[in-house]
Enzyme design. Structure first.
Site, PDB file in Angstrom:
ATOM      1  N   VAL A  15       0.799  -1.283   0.092  1.00 51.95           N
ATOM      2  CA  VAL A  15      -0.001   0.000   0.023  1.00 51.95           C
ATOM      3  C   VAL A  15       0.960   1.257  -0.096  1.00 51.95           C
ATOM      4  CG1 VAL A  15      -1.747   1.121   1.162  1.00 51.95           C
ATOM      5  CG2 VAL A  15      -1.971  -1.402   1.272  1.00 51.95           C
ATOM      6  N   LYS A 107      -6.837  -2.146  10.112  1.00 57.71           N
ATOM      7  CA  LYS A 107      -8.157  -2.721  10.565  1.00 57.71           C
ATOM      8  C   LYS A 107      -7.821  -3.491  12.142  1.00 57.71           C
ATOM      9  CE  LYS A 107      -6.985  -5.920   7.051  1.00 57.71           C
ATOM     10  NZ  LYS A 107      -6.657  -5.670   5.856  1.00 57.71           N
ATOM     11  N   VAL A 134     -11.409  -0.893   5.533  1.00 56.92           N
ATOM     12  CA  VAL A 134     -12.521  -1.734   5.667  1.00 56.92           C
ATOM     13  C   VAL A 134     -12.806  -1.558   3.999  1.00 56.92           C
ATOM     14  CG1 VAL A 134     -14.957  -2.396   6.018  1.00 56.92           C
ATOM     15  CG2 VAL A 134     -13.532  -1.419   7.772  1.00 56.92           C
ATOM     16  N   LYS A 207     -13.062  -5.951  10.234  1.00 51.42           N
ATOM     17  CA  LYS A 207     -13.749  -5.004   9.459  1.00 51.42           C
ATOM     18  C   LYS A 207     -15.315  -5.095  10.157  1.00 51.42           C
ATOM     19  CE  LYS A 207     -10.933  -5.909   5.453  1.00 51.42           C
ATOM     20  NZ  LYS A 207     -10.712  -6.896   4.359  1.00 51.42           N
ATOM     21  N   GLY A 309      -5.370  -4.783  -2.627  1.00 51.53           N
ATOM     22  CA  GLY A 309      -4.509  -4.110  -3.717  1.00 51.53           C
ATOM     23  C   GLY A 309      -3.919  -3.050  -3.334  1.00 51.53           C
TER      24      GLY A 309
HETATM   25  P1  NDP Z   1       3.154  -4.962   3.647  1.00 53.26           P
HETATM   26  O1  NDP Z   1       3.667  -6.119   4.518  1.00 53.26           O
HETATM   27  O2  NDP Z   1       3.281  -4.647   2.091  1.00 53.26           O
HETATM   28  O3  NDP Z   1       4.054  -3.718   4.134  1.00 53.26           O
HETATM   29  C1  NDP Z   1       4.473  -3.006   5.304  1.00 53.26           C
HETATM   30  C2  NDP Z   1       5.419  -2.031   5.294  1.00 53.26           C
HETATM   31  O4  NDP Z   1       5.661  -1.506   6.842  1.00 53.26           O
HETATM   32  C3  NDP Z   1       6.708  -2.236   4.916  1.00 53.26           C
HETATM   33  O5  NDP Z   1       6.958  -1.209   4.193  1.00 53.26           O
HETATM   34  C4  NDP Z   1       7.686  -2.614   6.119  1.00 53.26           C
HETATM   35  O6  NDP Z   1       9.195  -2.282   5.882  1.00 53.26           O
HETATM   36  C5  NDP Z   1       6.894  -1.788   7.203  1.00 53.26           C
HETATM   37  N1  NDP Z   1       7.264  -2.092   8.339  1.00 53.26           N
HETATM   38  C6  NDP Z   1       6.808  -3.228   8.997  1.00 53.26           C
HETATM   39  N2  NDP Z   1       7.180  -3.292  10.339  1.00 53.26           N
HETATM   40  C7  NDP Z   1       7.897  -1.993  10.648  1.00 53.26           C
HETATM   41  C8  NDP Z   1       8.411  -1.349  11.693  1.00 53.26           C
HETATM   42  N3  NDP Z   1       8.643  -1.988  12.821  1.00 53.26           N
HETATM   43  N4  NDP Z   1       9.077  -0.196  11.603  1.00 53.26           N
HETATM   44  C9  NDP Z   1       9.015   0.478  10.096  1.00 53.26           C
HETATM   45  N5  NDP Z   1       8.293  -0.004   9.404  1.00 53.26           N
HETATM   46  C10 NDP Z   1       7.970  -1.364   9.450  1.00 53.26           C
HETATM   47  O7  NDP Z   1       1.891  -4.439   4.139  1.00 53.26           O
HETATM   48  P2  NDP Z   1       0.652  -3.890   3.322  1.00 53.26           P
HETATM   49  O8  NDP Z   1       1.072  -2.526   2.560  1.00 53.26           O
HETATM   50  O9  NDP Z   1      -0.128  -4.912   2.484  1.00 53.26           O
HETATM   51  O10 NDP Z   1      -0.463  -3.373   4.252  1.00 53.26           O
HETATM   52  C11 NDP Z   1      -0.211  -2.205   5.139  1.00 53.26           C
HETATM   53  C12 NDP Z   1      -1.624  -2.099   6.092  1.00 53.26           C
HETATM   54  O11 NDP Z   1      -2.610  -1.656   5.129  1.00 53.26           O
HETATM   55  C13 NDP Z   1      -1.959  -3.301   6.912  1.00 53.26           C
HETATM   56  O12 NDP Z   1      -2.644  -2.491   8.189  1.00 53.26           O
HETATM   57  C14 NDP Z   1      -2.927  -3.763   5.980  1.00 53.26           C
HETATM   58  O13 NDP Z   1      -3.884  -4.834   6.789  1.00 53.26           O
HETATM   59  C15 NDP Z   1      -3.793  -2.682   5.291  1.00 53.26           C
HETATM   60  N6  NDP Z   1      -4.476  -3.047   4.098  1.00 53.26           N
HETATM   61  C16 NDP Z   1      -3.648  -3.792   3.052  1.00 53.26           C
HETATM   62  C17 NDP Z   1      -4.416  -3.826   2.060  1.00 53.26           C
HETATM   63  C18 NDP Z   1      -3.759  -4.685   0.681  1.00 53.26           C
HETATM   64  O14 NDP Z   1      -4.303  -4.918  -0.291  1.00 53.26           O
HETATM   65  N7  NDP Z   1      -2.289  -5.011   0.904  1.00 53.26           N
HETATM   66  C19 NDP Z   1      -5.982  -3.761   1.939  1.00 53.26           C
HETATM   67  C20 NDP Z   1      -6.488  -2.955   2.811  1.00 53.26           C
HETATM   68  C21 NDP Z   1      -5.654  -2.796   4.160  1.00 53.26           C
HETATM   69  P3  NDP Z   1       9.852  -2.981   4.758  1.00 53.26           P
HETATM   70  O15 NDP Z   1       9.344  -2.660   3.491  1.00 53.26           O
HETATM   71  O16 NDP Z   1      11.198  -2.664   5.156  1.00 53.26           O
HETATM   72  O17 NDP Z   1       9.423  -4.529   4.867  1.00 53.26           O
HETATM   73  N1  HSE Z   2      -6.690  -9.965   2.991  1.00 54.61           N
HETATM   74  C1  HSE Z   2      -7.701  -9.020   2.892  1.00 54.61           C
HETATM   75  C2  HSE Z   2      -8.646  -9.593   1.843  1.00 54.61           C
HETATM   76  C3  HSE Z   2      -7.217  -7.772   2.362  1.00 54.61           C
HETATM   77  O1  HSE Z   2      -8.556 -10.726   1.352  1.00 54.61           O
HETATM   78  O2  HSE Z   2      -9.677  -8.977   1.587  1.00 54.61           O
HETATM   79  C4  HSE Z   2      -7.796  -6.450   2.468  1.00 54.61           C
HETATM   80  O3  HSE Z   2      -8.165  -6.148   3.888  1.00 54.61           O
END
Ligand code: NDP
Ligand code: HSE
Length: 437
Positions: A15, A107, A134, A207, A309
């Site tokens: 994201v 969430k 959500v 959610k 996504g």
């Molecule tokens: P990712 O695992 O792809 O990315 C997580 C990021 O957080 C990475 O850049 C990671 O660093 C960084 N990170 C993790 N731990 C630490 C720390 N201790 N200190 C600093 N940085 C840290 O997660 P997503 O992007 O998929 O998801 C992010 C949020 O969005 C979550 O809360 C998820 O539930 C929510 N979300 C995600 C969706 C999706 O489709 N992916 C949809 C809706 C919500 P590094 O890059 O160095 O590993």
């Molecule tokens: N794992 C979640 C899903 C990502 O499958 O909908 C979005 O929150």
């Protein structure tokens, strides 16, 4: 043009990277809409060295010191896309108490400890926005939090997890079992390496808690949500649903109701359920999300789109960033948390549901009477009964029973007693039914 609104971006994964990209690509439009440019003050990640060369951002902005970044005086807005409970909770409480505005997609944290975040926002006077938490890109929380504030929401029914919707849609389309459909979802990148949070319903339950809190002006946490995942859904269940003109979906349901004394309550649950193919949610396939909202004056509303996504989720994050940035420039804050109703959450046993039960039974006189007697003893009214020959060619029969609405505990007790009946060879399928049959 006013001086820039400065963002601390926590996380630059799926994201976060798309947030960076959109901030770059849309910078002129975003500045025009806000009345000031947005600037990234820093990006906190876990591993600085991770390849991010293709991102349109100065590499010097990356840091592993998230807390240091949050505390900087030149940071106005903290955007959290890291996920998990800690350290995200401590970071966001720190930011909000310091008067910064927060945009988060987390969430899990909101469902676990949203109250602490709202309290910190009230203390510091900043905004707390979380549209992306959500149903990804779908504008849903803002309509609940703002547009529907003149109305009384009675029920929210949604498909809020894309992974499980992909799996159930595949099972419906191909007749595959759960394991096979999960394998396909993993191969196509829908399911994560550890799919537990999705397939066991934890993600949908988080959610559901957020949706119920907003819909019913009540603090609802993950622990208040009855949760069942889809791992027990079999190909036979899906075939049984299809035979009834239905499909199976993992639903999140939040509804108003009343307890035995007539006091208003709510129930919040996540479980697989049969819905008729004519129901608006039945046609939501693949990894899409959709949420059906019922309100007293507005009637029925349907929200549909991509629930996950990088880019779709970043769209929702950026929408929130624009809103909080505008508020900061105008020196105002959005309406604070609305939890005045504080409605009690009813236990699942008291939730009113309907069951579809498929039984293999001996085909002889008195069987139907014995089976019907079990339902009667638990005060469960039968809506329809269908009998056909069992596939085994052994002279047994299949009984398919759909009940009227009853407390879930009474329905569950009925099923337990049916298991013990000697004329019942097996209870082949038990599914809750939603949406009228
Ligand atoms: P990712 O695992 O792809 O990315 C997580 C990021 O957080 C990475 O850049 C990671 O660093 C960084 N990170 C993790 N731990 C630490 C720390 N201790 N200190 C600093 N940085 C840290 O997660 P997503 O992007 O998929 O998801 C992010 C949020 O969005 C979550 O809360 C998820 O539930 C929510 N979300 C995600 C969706 C999706 O489709 N992916 C949809 C809706 C919500 P590094 O890059 O160095 O590993
Ligand atoms: N794992 C979640 C899903 C990502 O499958 O909908 C979005 O929150």
């Amino acid at each position: 043009m006013k001086s820039p609104v400065r963002l601390a971006l926590l996380g630059c994964g799926t994201v976060g990277a798309e947030v960076v990209r959109l901030l770059h690509e849309q910078s002129a439009d975003l500045a025009a809409r806000i009345g000031a440019p947005l600037e990234i003050a820093g990006i906190a990640v876990r591993r600085i060295g991770r390849h991010r060369g293709d991102l349109p951002v100065d590499p010097a902005l990356f840091t592993t010191d998230a807390l240091g970044l949050i505390k900087r005086d030149d940071v106005d807005v903290v955007v959290e896309v890291v996920g998990g409970l800690e350290p995200a909770r401590s970071w966001l409480v720190e930011a909000l108490r310091a008067g910064k505005s927060v945009v988060t997609a987390n969430k899990a944290l909101l469902a676990e400890d949203g109250g602490a975040l709202h309290d910190a926002a009230a203390e510091g006077g900043g905004d707390l926005y979380y549209e992306a938490s959500v149903a990804g890109a779908i504008p849903l929380l803002r309509p609940l939090r703002e547009s529907l504030h003149g109305d009384r929401v009675t029920r929210v029914t949604g498909i809020v997890n894309g992974t499980t919707n992909f799996i159930l849609s595949a099972m419906h389309a191909t007749g595959a079992g759960f394991a096979e459909a999960l394998e396909e979802a993993t191969e196509l990148g829908y399911a994560e390496a550890d799919p537990t949070a999705d397939v066991e319903g934890f993600d949908a339950a988080a959610k559901a808690a957020i949706l119920a809190s907003l819909a019913f002006h009540t603090r609802v946490g993950a622990a208040d949500v009855h949760r069942e995942g889809i791992t027990e859904v079999t190909a036979a269940d899906v075939a049984s649903a299809k035979a009834m003109g239905c499909t199976i979906k993992l639903l999140c349901i939040a509804a108003r109701g009343a307890d035995a004394a007539g006091r208003e309550t709510i129930s919040v649950r996540v479980h697989p359920a049969m819905i008729p193919l004519t129901h608006p949610l039945a046609s939501v396939g693949d990894a899409f999300n959709a949420v059906f909202v019922e309100a007293e004056a507005a009637g029925e509303l349907m929200f549909y789109g991509r629930g996950a996504g990088g880019a779709p989720t970043a769209s929702a994050v950026l929408g929130d960033v624009v809103a909080v940035a505008r508020n900061r420039l105008a020196g105002v804050r959005a309406a604070s948390e609305s939890a005045y109703a504080a409605l009690p959450v009813r236990p699942m046993g008291e939730a009113l549901t309907r069951y579809h039960i498929s039984l293999d039974v001996a085909d002889r006189p008195g069987v139907l009477e014995a089976v019907a007697g079990v339902f009667a003893r638990h005060d469960v009214s039968i809506a329809t009964v269908r009998q056909g020959p069992s596939g085994g060619g052994n002279g047994d029969a299949v009984l398919v029973i759909v009940t009227h609405v009853a407390p879930d505990a009474a329905l569950a007790a009925t099923v337990r007693e049916l298991h013990g009946l000697d004329i019942v060879r097996s209870v082949a399928s038990v599914l809750r039914v939603e949406g009228g049959l």
